[in-house]
Design a protein around this motif. Structure first.
Motif, PDB file in Angstrom:
ATOM      1  N   LYS A 123       0.860  -1.192   0.000  1.00  0.00           N
ATOM      2  CA  LYS A 123       0.000   0.000   0.000  1.00  0.00           C
ATOM      3  C   LYS A 123       0.888   1.232   0.000  1.00  0.00           C
ATOM      4  O   LYS A 123       1.911   1.265   0.692  1.00  0.00           O
ATOM      5  CB  LYS A 123      -0.910   0.005   1.226  1.00  0.00           C
ATOM      6  CG  LYS A 123      -1.965   1.113   1.196  1.00  0.00           C
ATOM      7  CD  LYS A 123      -2.946   0.983   2.360  1.00  0.00           C
ATOM      8  CE  LYS A 123      -2.412   1.593   3.622  1.00  0.00           C
ATOM      9  NZ  LYS A 123      -3.337   1.429   4.760  1.00  0.00           N
TER      10      LYS A 123
ATOM     11  N   ASP B  11      -3.860   4.790  -0.267  1.00  0.00           N
ATOM     12  CA  ASP B  11      -4.510   5.461   0.860  1.00  0.00           C
ATOM     13  C   ASP B  11      -4.612   6.965   0.593  1.00  0.00           C
ATOM     14  O   ASP B  11      -3.634   7.603   0.202  1.00  0.00           O
ATOM     15  CB  ASP B  11      -3.677   5.217   2.132  1.00  0.00           C
ATOM     16  CG  ASP B  11      -4.431   5.592   3.399  1.00  0.00           C
ATOM     17  OD1 ASP B  11      -5.532   6.169   3.295  1.00  0.00           O
ATOM     18  OD2 ASP B  11      -3.908   5.295   4.486  1.00  0.00           O
TER      19      ASP B  11
ATOM     20  N   HIS C  66      -6.328   9.080   3.038  1.00  0.00           N
ATOM     21  CA  HIS C  66      -6.445   9.723   4.355  1.00  0.00           C
ATOM     22  C   HIS C  66      -7.606  10.724   4.453  1.00  0.00           C
ATOM     23  O   HIS C  66      -7.533  11.693   5.206  1.00  0.00           O
ATOM     24  CB  HIS C  66      -5.121  10.397   4.741  1.00  0.00           C
ATOM     25  CG  HIS C  66      -4.009   9.411   4.939  1.00  0.00           C
ATOM     26  ND1 HIS C  66      -3.019   9.208   4.007  1.00  0.00           N
ATOM     27  CD2 HIS C  66      -3.751   8.546   5.945  1.00  0.00           C
ATOM     28  CE1 HIS C  66      -2.185   8.270   4.429  1.00  0.00           C
ATOM     29  NE2 HIS C  66      -2.604   7.839   5.591  1.00  0.00           N
TER      30      HIS C  66
ATOM     31  N   GLU D 103      -8.313   3.663  -0.216  1.00  0.00           N
ATOM     32  CA  GLU D 103      -8.628   3.830   1.213  1.00  0.00           C
ATOM     33  C   GLU D 103      -8.985   5.269   1.574  1.00  0.00           C
ATOM     34  O   GLU D 103      -8.274   6.200   1.180  1.00  0.00           O
ATOM     35  CB  GLU D 103      -7.409   3.375   2.019  1.00  0.00           C
ATOM     36  CG  GLU D 103      -7.581   3.396   3.506  1.00  0.00           C
ATOM     37  CD  GLU D 103      -6.386   2.711   4.172  1.00  0.00           C
ATOM     38  OE1 GLU D 103      -5.916   1.686   3.651  1.00  0.00           O
ATOM     39  OE2 GLU D 103      -5.911   3.232   5.190  1.00  0.00           O
ATOM     40  N   ASP D 104     -10.056   5.412   2.346  1.00  0.00           N
ATOM     41  CA  ASP D 104     -10.464   6.705   2.904  1.00  0.00           C
ATOM     42  C   ASP D 104     -10.385   7.842   1.894  1.00  0.00           C
ATOM     43  O   ASP D 104      -9.710   8.846   2.123  1.00  0.00           O
ATOM     44  CB  ASP D 104      -9.596   7.055   4.125  1.00  0.00           C
ATOM     45  CG  ASP D 104      -9.870   6.140   5.313  1.00  0.00           C
ATOM     46  OD1 ASP D 104     -11.037   5.770   5.515  1.00  0.00           O
ATOM     47  OD2 ASP D 104      -8.908   5.807   6.032  1.00  0.00           O
TER      48      ASP D 104
ATOM     49  N   GLU E 288      -9.779   2.719   9.748  1.00  0.00           N
ATOM     50  CA  GLU E 288      -8.797   3.059  10.771  1.00  0.00           C
ATOM     51  C   GLU E 288      -9.185   4.304  11.563  1.00  0.00           C
ATOM     52  O   GLU E 288      -8.615   4.568  12.618  1.00  0.00           O
ATOM     53  CB  GLU E 288      -7.418   3.276  10.136  1.00  0.00           C
ATOM     54  CG  GLU E 288      -7.313   4.544   9.325  1.00  0.00           C
ATOM     55  CD  GLU E 288      -5.888   4.841   8.868  1.00  0.00           C
ATOM     56  OE1 GLU E 288      -5.541   4.413   7.763  1.00  0.00           O
ATOM     57  OE2 GLU E 288      -5.157   5.491   9.609  1.00  0.00           O
TER      58      GLU E 288
ATOM     59  N   HIS F 167      -5.660  -2.403   9.492  1.00  0.00           N
ATOM     60  CA  HIS F 167      -4.660  -1.340   9.597  1.00  0.00           C
ATOM     61  C   HIS F 167      -3.740  -1.670  10.768  1.00  0.00           C
ATOM     62  O   HIS F 167      -4.179  -2.232  11.778  1.00  0.00           O
ATOM     63  CB  HIS F 167      -5.362  -0.009   9.843  1.00  0.00           C
ATOM     64  CG  HIS F 167      -4.437   1.166   9.934  1.00  0.00           C
ATOM     65  ND1 HIS F 167      -4.060   1.718  11.138  1.00  0.00           N
ATOM     66  CD2 HIS F 167      -3.808   1.874   8.974  1.00  0.00           C
ATOM     67  CE1 HIS F 167      -3.249   2.733  10.910  1.00  0.00           C
ATOM     68  NE2 HIS F 167      -3.070   2.852   9.607  1.00  0.00           N
TER      69      HIS F 167
END
Ligand code: MG
Length: 434
Positions: free
Chosen positions: A207, A253, A255, A279-280, A305, A355
């Motif tokens: 990742k 990712d 965030h 991710e996110d 996470e 995570h």
């Protein structure tokens, strides 16, 4: 059976007992000295009390907070909580609620702590993180009491080896990008090189962070993902999947920095590259926005996470607002709670990745959770930059990108206190050896 006459004549004694007898006699009525008879409980593992709770913090690439729970039987359980300011203090403040309790009743004790600390906010944040460390230490301890691996306490194994994905930020150090043009640091080629290196270390999943500066940012506070920035992200994903996509799975990712529009444009633009998950992409608060993004792209969307306890994830799971859940076990609520969240997700056929930025202790604890659920996907490893990571437990636990679950009692790993002491955070003290 005999009466201990010394105790019988002692006005303060509640019972008179012959220590070798199968039964004990007790005073049913003290004034009349009427005696009752009760069968003695057979001594066994239920006769166990917590005597102490201690913490020690080590400085790795994160602050690893270790927890130890001591018992009157001499057995000690070791756990680890996700890094976070105040977590060791919260753990130590729980000691009065744990000393004297039976450590075998993990679920009851965890709920007991949540109730006692409700005024501090025990439905999220540092209190849940602290309880997570306790929960892990209890699983280690109870496994040792019954001489079985911790996964057995969670229902047994689905797999012998746990797939690990390597998180390597962007293959470059963030500090480099603060002193020179980020556009020259976070290039698609630098990601391509890092991806090749990770493959050569034996991993079959990785990742990278995607929310790195591109040199084209204007105002990130408005969450807009502008054209040149979007192009930068797509080029990174294209370079990585071109380099290693045939051989391994790759995730990216974000965030939680972009709006629905930017996230959707990105997710759709990378559909052809078939990533393991994105991710996110959007911030964590608005579940409807997340659901909209997830529904309108074939790129799998992962979140987790940023949330605590299964209650946080439940409405999102029930709305199928994500394709992958991704909790951080030693922060989310611990081993039992994460297992419960995995079960909930599995009702909707949603897989669970984990995570993880922890030391080998919580990493191994997460591996025990991972084997106990059907829908496990991959567990994060985030310590490529810490050469002594394995030394903390005196053995290499990741081999060619997989963790082989030990059959030893509890978590199956023990801290090397010399290594802990060598990296202990300034001002902290080492917990007692036992
Ligand atoms: Mg993340």
């Amino acid at each position: 059976m005999g009466i201990d006459y010394e105790r019988y004549n002692d006005p303060d004694a509640d019972f008179a007992i012959d220590p070798t007898a199968e039964y004990i006699m007790y005073f049913r009525d003290r004034s009349s000295r009427t005696m009752g008879l009760e069968k003695k409980r057979a001594p066994g593992p239920r006769d166990l009390e917590i005597t102490d709770v201690q913490t020690t913090m080590v400085r790795g690439n994160y602050n690893w907070t270790f927890v130890r729970i001591y018992t009157d039987a001499g057995l000690v359980g070791t756990g680890e909580a996700f890094c976070g300011p105040g977590v060791p203090e919260i753990i130590r403040s729980m000691k009065p609620f744990l000393v004297g309790e039976n450590p075998l009743d993990i679920d009851r004790l965890v709920n007991h702590l949540r109730q006692r600390l409700s005024g501090w906010g025990s439905d999220g944040g540092a209190v849940v993180t602290a309880i997570s460390g306790i929960d892990i230490a209890l699983h280690d301890l109870v496994g040792k009491v019954y001489d079985m691996p911790a996964y057995q306490l969670l229902g047994g194994k689905y797999r012998d080896r746990i797939r690990v994905y390597c998180d390597s930020h962007a293959g470059e150090h963030q500090t480099d990008a603060e002193s020179i043009d980020p556009g020259d640091v976070y290039t698609p080629e630098s990601y391509r090189t890092a991806a090749r290196e990770i493959i050569e270390e034996g991993f079959d999943a990785l990742k990278f962070d995607l929310d790195v500066p591109s040199g084209h940012e204007k105002d990130r506070a408005n969450r807009l993902l502008r054209g040149p920035e979007l192009e930068h992200k797509v080029e990174i994903i294209e370079a990585v999947t071109d380099e290693v996509g045939e051989e391994i799975d790759v995730a990216f990712d974000c965030h939680g920095v972009w709006s629905a529009n930017g996230s959707l444009r990105l997710a759709r633009a990378i559909e052809e590259f078939d990533v393991l998950w994105l991710e996110d992409p959007v911030p964590p608060e608005n579940h409807e926005v997340l659901r909209e993004v997830t529904k309108r792209t074939t790129t799998p969307i992962g979140v987790g996470e940023m949330y605590y306890l299964r209650d946080d994830l439940q409405p999102m799971i029930e709305n199928q607002a994500m394709d992958v859940i991704h909790p951080d076990m030693p922060k989310f609520g611990g081993m039992h709670e994460t297992r419960k969240a995995a079960d909930l997700a599995d009702d909707y056929y949603i897989p669970m990745a984990l995570h993880n930025v922890s030391s080998p202790v919580a990493t191994m604890a997460a591996a025990h959770v991972a084997t106990s659920v059907p829908n496990f996907l991959a567990l994060e490893y985030h310590a490529r930059d810490v050469p002594w990571w394995d030394d903390l437990v005196g053995e290499s636990i990741i081999d060619e990108g997989y963790i082989e679950l030990p059959e030893r009692p509890g978590l199956g790993v023990e801290l090397d206190l010399d290594v802990v002491e060598a990296h202990i955070i300034e001002g902290d003290t080492l917990f007692d050896e036992a």
